[in-house]
Write an enzyme that holds these catalytic residues in place. Structure first.
Site, PDB file in Angstrom:
ATOM      1  N   GLY A 108      58.294  65.274  46.996  1.00 47.75           N
ATOM      2  CA  GLY A 108      57.803  64.060  46.340  1.00 47.75           C
ATOM      3  C   GLY A 108      56.299  64.108  46.197  1.00 47.75           C
ATOM      4  O   GLY A 108      55.698  65.191  46.174  1.00 47.75           O
ATOM      5  N   SER A 109      55.696  62.934  46.129  1.00 42.91           N
ATOM      6  CA  SER A 109      54.259  62.863  45.854  1.00 42.91           C
ATOM      7  C   SER A 109      53.433  63.156  47.110  1.00 42.91           C
ATOM      8  O   SER A 109      53.919  63.026  48.239  1.00 42.91           O
ATOM      9  CB  SER A 109      53.925  61.470  45.328  1.00 42.91           C
ATOM     10  OG  SER A 109      54.232  60.519  46.317  1.00 42.91           O
TER      11      SER A 109
ATOM     12  N   ALA B  86      50.975  61.337  48.221  1.00 40.61           N
ATOM     13  CA  ALA B  86      50.756  60.100  48.975  1.00 40.61           C
ATOM     14  C   ALA B  86      51.928  59.822  49.913  1.00 40.61           C
ATOM     15  O   ALA B  86      51.730  59.518  51.102  1.00 40.61           O
ATOM     16  CB  ALA B  86      50.561  58.931  48.010  1.00 40.61           C
ATOM     17  N   THR B  87      53.159  59.954  49.408  1.00 37.19           N
ATOM     18  CA  THR B  87      54.318  59.702  50.267  1.00 37.19           C
ATOM     19  C   THR B  87      54.448  60.817  51.301  1.00 37.19           C
ATOM     20  O   THR B  87      54.816  60.554  52.448  1.00 37.19           O
ATOM     21  CB  THR B  87      55.614  59.574  49.428  1.00 37.19           C
ATOM     22  OG1 THR B  87      55.374  58.672  48.355  1.00 37.19           O
ATOM     23  CG2 THR B  87      56.760  59.049  50.259  1.00 37.19           C
ATOM     24  N   GLY B  88      54.139  62.045  50.905  1.00 36.24           N
ATOM     25  CA  GLY B  88      54.212  63.174  51.847  1.00 36.24           C
ATOM     26  C   GLY B  88      53.350  62.940  53.083  1.00 36.24           C
ATOM     27  O   GLY B  88      53.748  63.274  54.209  1.00 36.24           O
TER      28      GLY B  88
ATOM     29  N   CYS C 123      56.725  69.416  39.064  1.00 34.06           N
ATOM     30  CA  CYS C 123      55.626  69.604  40.025  1.00 34.06           C
ATOM     31  C   CYS C 123      54.754  70.782  39.634  1.00 34.06           C
ATOM     32  O   CYS C 123      53.541  70.730  39.712  1.00 34.06           O
ATOM     33  CB  CYS C 123      56.193  69.795  41.426  1.00 34.06           C
ATOM     34  SG  CYS C 123      57.347  71.174  41.549  1.00 34.06           S
TER      35      CYS C 123
ATOM     36  N   GLU D  40      47.190  64.186  39.218  1.00 38.31           N
ATOM     37  CA  GLU D  40      48.441  64.744  38.697  1.00 38.31           C
ATOM     38  C   GLU D  40      49.019  63.735  37.704  1.00 38.31           C
ATOM     39  O   GLU D  40      49.513  62.680  38.100  1.00 38.31           O
ATOM     40  CB  GLU D  40      49.446  64.964  39.840  1.00 38.31           C
ATOM     41  CG  GLU D  40      50.724  65.574  39.348  1.00 38.31           C
ATOM     42  CD  GLU D  40      51.852  65.609  40.381  1.00 38.31           C
ATOM     43  OE1 GLU D  40      52.006  64.645  41.148  1.00 38.31           O
ATOM     44  OE2 GLU D  40      52.583  66.608  40.394  1.00 38.31           O
TER      45      GLU D  40
ATOM     46  N   LYS E 266      69.056  61.976  51.009  1.00 39.08           N
ATOM     47  CA  LYS E 266      68.757  60.743  50.260  1.00 39.08           C
ATOM     48  C   LYS E 266      68.043  61.043  48.944  1.00 39.08           C
ATOM     49  O   LYS E 266      66.908  61.528  48.933  1.00 39.08           O
ATOM     50  CB  LYS E 266      67.828  59.828  51.079  1.00 39.08           C
ATOM     51  CG  LYS E 266      67.604  58.488  50.388  1.00 39.08           C
ATOM     52  CD  LYS E 266      66.376  57.749  50.855  1.00 39.08           C
ATOM     53  CE  LYS E 266      65.163  57.922  49.975  1.00 39.08           C
ATOM     54  NZ  LYS E 266      65.277  57.345  48.634  1.00 39.08           N
TER      55      LYS E 266
ATOM     56  N   GLU F 287      57.186  69.451  50.106  1.00 47.71           N
ATOM     57  CA  GLU F 287      56.986  70.029  48.764  1.00 47.71           C
ATOM     58  C   GLU F 287      56.394  68.912  47.912  1.00 47.71           C
ATOM     59  O   GLU F 287      57.114  68.007  47.493  1.00 47.71           O
ATOM     60  CB  GLU F 287      58.336  70.483  48.185  1.00 47.71           C
ATOM     61  CG  GLU F 287      58.976  71.636  48.916  1.00 47.71           C
ATOM     62  CD  GLU F 287      58.293  72.963  48.616  1.00 47.71           C
ATOM     63  OE1 GLU F 287      57.511  73.058  47.659  1.00 47.71           O
ATOM     64  OE2 GLU F 287      58.545  73.919  49.369  1.00 47.71           O
TER      65      GLU F 287
HETATM   66  P1  NAD Z   1      57.785  59.746  45.665  1.00 52.30           P
HETATM   67  O1  NAD Z   1      56.916  60.349  46.713  1.00 52.30           O
HETATM   68  O2  NAD Z   1      57.450  58.414  45.136  1.00 52.30           O
HETATM   69  O3  NAD Z   1      59.300  59.647  46.159  1.00 52.30           O
HETATM   70  C1  NAD Z   1      60.039  60.754  46.607  1.00 52.30           C
HETATM   71  C2  NAD Z   1      61.145  60.283  47.531  1.00 52.30           C
HETATM   72  O4  NAD Z   1      60.562  59.706  48.702  1.00 52.30           O
HETATM   73  C3  NAD Z   1      62.071  59.224  46.960  1.00 52.30           C
HETATM   74  O5  NAD Z   1      63.395  59.500  47.386  1.00 52.30           O
HETATM   75  C4  NAD Z   1      61.568  57.936  47.616  1.00 52.30           C
HETATM   76  O6  NAD Z   1      62.546  56.929  47.729  1.00 52.30           O
HETATM   77  C5  NAD Z   1      61.157  58.445  48.988  1.00 52.30           C
HETATM   78  N1  NAD Z   1      60.160  57.633  49.698  1.00 52.30           N
HETATM   79  C6  NAD Z   1      59.303  56.721  49.203  1.00 52.30           C
HETATM   80  N2  NAD Z   1      58.523  56.220  50.184  1.00 52.30           N
HETATM   81  C7  NAD Z   1      58.889  56.844  51.321  1.00 52.30           C
HETATM   82  C8  NAD Z   1      58.431  56.800  52.672  1.00 52.30           C
HETATM   83  N3  NAD Z   1      57.442  55.984  53.042  1.00 52.30           N
HETATM   84  N4  NAD Z   1      58.997  57.608  53.572  1.00 52.30           N
HETATM   85  C9  NAD Z   1      59.976  58.473  53.209  1.00 52.30           C
HETATM   86  N5  NAD Z   1      60.466  58.564  51.950  1.00 52.30           N
HETATM   87  C10 NAD Z   1      59.922  57.754  51.018  1.00 52.30           C
HETATM   88  O7  NAD Z   1      57.828  60.847  44.499  1.00 52.30           O
HETATM   89  P2  NAD Z   1      58.502  60.708  43.062  1.00 52.30           P
HETATM   90  O8  NAD Z   1      57.651  59.817  42.233  1.00 52.30           O
HETATM   91  O9  NAD Z   1      59.941  60.429  43.229  1.00 52.30           O
HETATM   92  O10 NAD Z   1      58.390  62.227  42.522  1.00 52.30           O
HETATM   93  C11 NAD Z   1      57.312  62.742  41.813  1.00 52.30           C
HETATM   94  C12 NAD Z   1      56.416  63.568  42.721  1.00 52.30           C
HETATM   95  O11 NAD Z   1      57.170  64.618  43.346  1.00 52.30           O
HETATM   96  C13 NAD Z   1      55.321  64.280  41.953  1.00 52.30           C
HETATM   97  O12 NAD Z   1      54.117  64.170  42.675  1.00 52.30           O
HETATM   98  C14 NAD Z   1      55.789  65.721  41.917  1.00 52.30           C
HETATM   99  O13 NAD Z   1      54.771  66.675  41.731  1.00 52.30           O
HETATM  100  C15 NAD Z   1      56.456  65.845  43.240  1.00 52.30           C
HETATM  101  N6  NAD Z   1      57.375  67.002  43.248  1.00 52.30           N
HETATM  102  C16 NAD Z   1      57.091  68.106  44.008  1.00 52.30           C
HETATM  103  C17 NAD Z   1      57.924  69.227  43.975  1.00 52.30           C
HETATM  104  C18 NAD Z   1      57.636  70.478  44.766  1.00 52.30           C
HETATM  105  O14 NAD Z   1      58.544  71.298  44.912  1.00 52.30           O
HETATM  106  N7  NAD Z   1      56.431  70.680  45.282  1.00 52.30           N
HETATM  107  C19 NAD Z   1      59.057  69.200  43.157  1.00 52.30           C
HETATM  108  C20 NAD Z   1      59.308  68.065  42.395  1.00 52.30           C
HETATM  109  C21 NAD Z   1      58.470  66.962  42.450  1.00 52.30           C
END
Ligand code: NAD
Length: 480
Positions: A231-232, A234-236, A287, A384, A180, A253
């Protein structure tokens, strides 16, 4: 700016489908996809609901029964065929990626290239059976077997690369997948699904676009065995909590607040370009971008002026314009967040060395902004920022710089810049991060594990370490 108007007035593209069980299908919902360089909707993508998720998981479970029985070399061959097709369709995919994500076209091309090369690299890694004990009484082996169905959830900043790493890891190790993308950047990933359909057996790869709620359903779904989430933070944390319900395996990640420590022996002019682009590439939406620069007082002024020169020379614009080096922020939410940080930084009395003014006109453009004389506890230093604004902080004692660099809940990566490689390495070893670089920042490889310490993640992607995260270790113990 001619291209900026390109999407305006034209009908949105609609040639996108979900991939479920080998079939290209529509969705029960729709996503409007905005080109961040124009601020207008240029495409509609189908969005999956719960019913489509259930179908995709059922298809992936069914496909797993035969896919798990294929050999590493059979799977490697299919992955190579897949990456070859990505290369063949590179220019079409790259243009779509630039339209939905905003990054310069050359960087979209590079993202697809890198993804294909890393995919090819990963499938050369051998996962051997390890003999732990072999004596007169016992023969004990450690083997690795696939987990089942992997749910892959990706963000909007590098949708192709961040999908391919987990996708190929999962497939090569014998798992099937439900992928997704972010609702902001679903299009190129849906095209990856179309290409995967030409290569892999039906049900092995399923691609569902959808909103955040679809991500949440994936993390709770009882038919999914592992989540690979990028992703972020908070969501992680939400993903980890939801995965606990069925004790799914997770690779997380997450975000970073990467420090770069610049020592007193460098020539600021010689490193300025590298440090600048490691901070501002993809307009800071990386990231592992440098997010805090700690500069020794001896080279501080020189570094500030060399970085300002780089910022003033960097061409900001529509990613489709061949001269563009920095594109727009990817979405309105991130654009507003970074604008807010700029305003807060100005109000705090910190000094804006360059940038800081938001241009008029369409698109989510923010010029590269460098800040000095800023409080260490400010939002820009602590959070961040994920955008084109970076603080330059002064130090006189390297011990103090290390302490400040580590004084954060983030721990993705960091770097040390010096002409004394031994000293640089010794300082790098003291950074509390997943990757510490010397005289570079932001280099990854199929053969090197990448991931975060502290709240920047859990587990690793790439290399044998990453691949084992997609497998269950199993001990076979035979009494002789
Ligand atoms: P996000 O956490 O808002 O969203 C990431 C994904 O999670 C999206 O597909 C979103 O639809 C989904 N999502 C949202 N809520 C969810 C939930 N409750 N359960 C499961 N999935 C959910 O992040 P973003 O704003 O899309 O991306 C930016 C962030 O990603 C930054 O913090 C960046 O540092 C991080 N990032 C990390 C890496 C890494 O390899 N460590 C790489 C790229 C980006």
């Amino acid at each position: 700016m001619a291209e900026r108007a390109q999407d305006v007035g034209t009908e949105p593209r609609t040639d996108f489908s979900l991939l479920i069980g080998g079939k290209l299908v529509g969705g029960s919902g729709r996503l409007d996809v905005i080109n961040p360089a124009t601020g207008t909707v240029f495409a509609h993508a189908p969005a999956a609901g719960r019913a489509e998720l259930d179908e995709a998981v059922a298809a992936a479970r069914e496909a797993f029964t035969s896919w798990r029985g294929t050999s590493y070399s059979q799977r490697a061959e299919l992955v190579r065929a897949f990456s070859q097709k990505l290369r063949e369709r590179q220019s079409e995919l790259a243009e779509l990626l630039t339209r939905e994500q905003g990054k310069p076209l050359s960087q979209s091309v590079a993202e697809i290239d890198r993804g294909a090369a890393q995919s090819d690299g990963m499938v050369t890694i051998e996962i051997p059976v390890e003999v732990l004990i072999d004596d007169a009484e016992r023969h004990i082996e450690l083997k690795y077997r696939p987990l089942g169905v992997v749910g892959i959830i990706t963000p909007w900043n590098a949708p192709v690369n961040l999908a391919l790493g987990p996708l190929v890891s999962a497939l090569y190790t014998g798992n099937t997948v439900v992928l997704k993308p972010s609702p902001y950047t679903p299009l190129t990933t849906l095209k990856l699904g179309e290409i995967a359909r030409e290569v892999f057996p039906a049900g092995v790869v399923n691609v569902l676009a959808g909103g955040d709620e679809l991500g949440a359903w994936i993390t709770e779904h009882p038919g999914i065995d592992k989540i690979s989430f990028t992703g972020s933070v908070a969501t992680g944390k939400k993903v980890a909590a939801a995965a606990a319900g069925t004790l799914k395996r997770v690779t997380l990640e997450l975000g970073g607040n990467d420090p770069a420590i610049i020592l007193d022996d460098v020539d600021p002019k010689a490193i300025a370009k590298k440090v600048f682009f490691a901070s501002f590439v993809n307009s800071g939406q990386v990231c592992m971008a440098i997010k805090r620069i700690y500069a020794h007082e001896k080279i501080y002024d020189g570094l500030c002026s060399a970085l300002v020169d780089e910022a003033r020379n960097a061409k900001v614009g529509n990613g489709l314009d061949p001269d563009t080096q920095l594109g727009p922020l990817q979405n309105k939410m991130q654009y507003d967040k970074v604008r807010e940080i700029i305003e807060e930084t100005k109000r705090s009395g910190a000094r804006i060395l360059c940038g800081g003014e938001i241009p008029e006109g369409p698109g989510y453009f923010i010029p590269p902004t460098l800040v000095t004389d800023i409080d260490e506890q400010s939002r820009l230093v602590q959070e961040e920022q994920f955008g084109p604004i970076v603080p330059i902080l002064k130090f006189s004692d390297v011990e103090d710089a290390i302490r400040r660099a580590n004084d954060t809940r983030y721990g993705l990566s960091g770097s040390v810049w010096t002409n004394d490689l031994e000293r640089g390495k010794a300082i790098a070893e003291r950074l509390e991060v997943g990757t510490a670089w010397v005289n570079q920042h932001r280099a990854t490889s199929a053969f090197v594990p990448f991931g975060g310490a502290k709240e920047s993640g859990l587990g690793r992607q790439y290399s044998i370490v990453g691949l084992k995260g997609y497998m269950e270790p199993e001990v076979i113990s035979v009494a002789k």
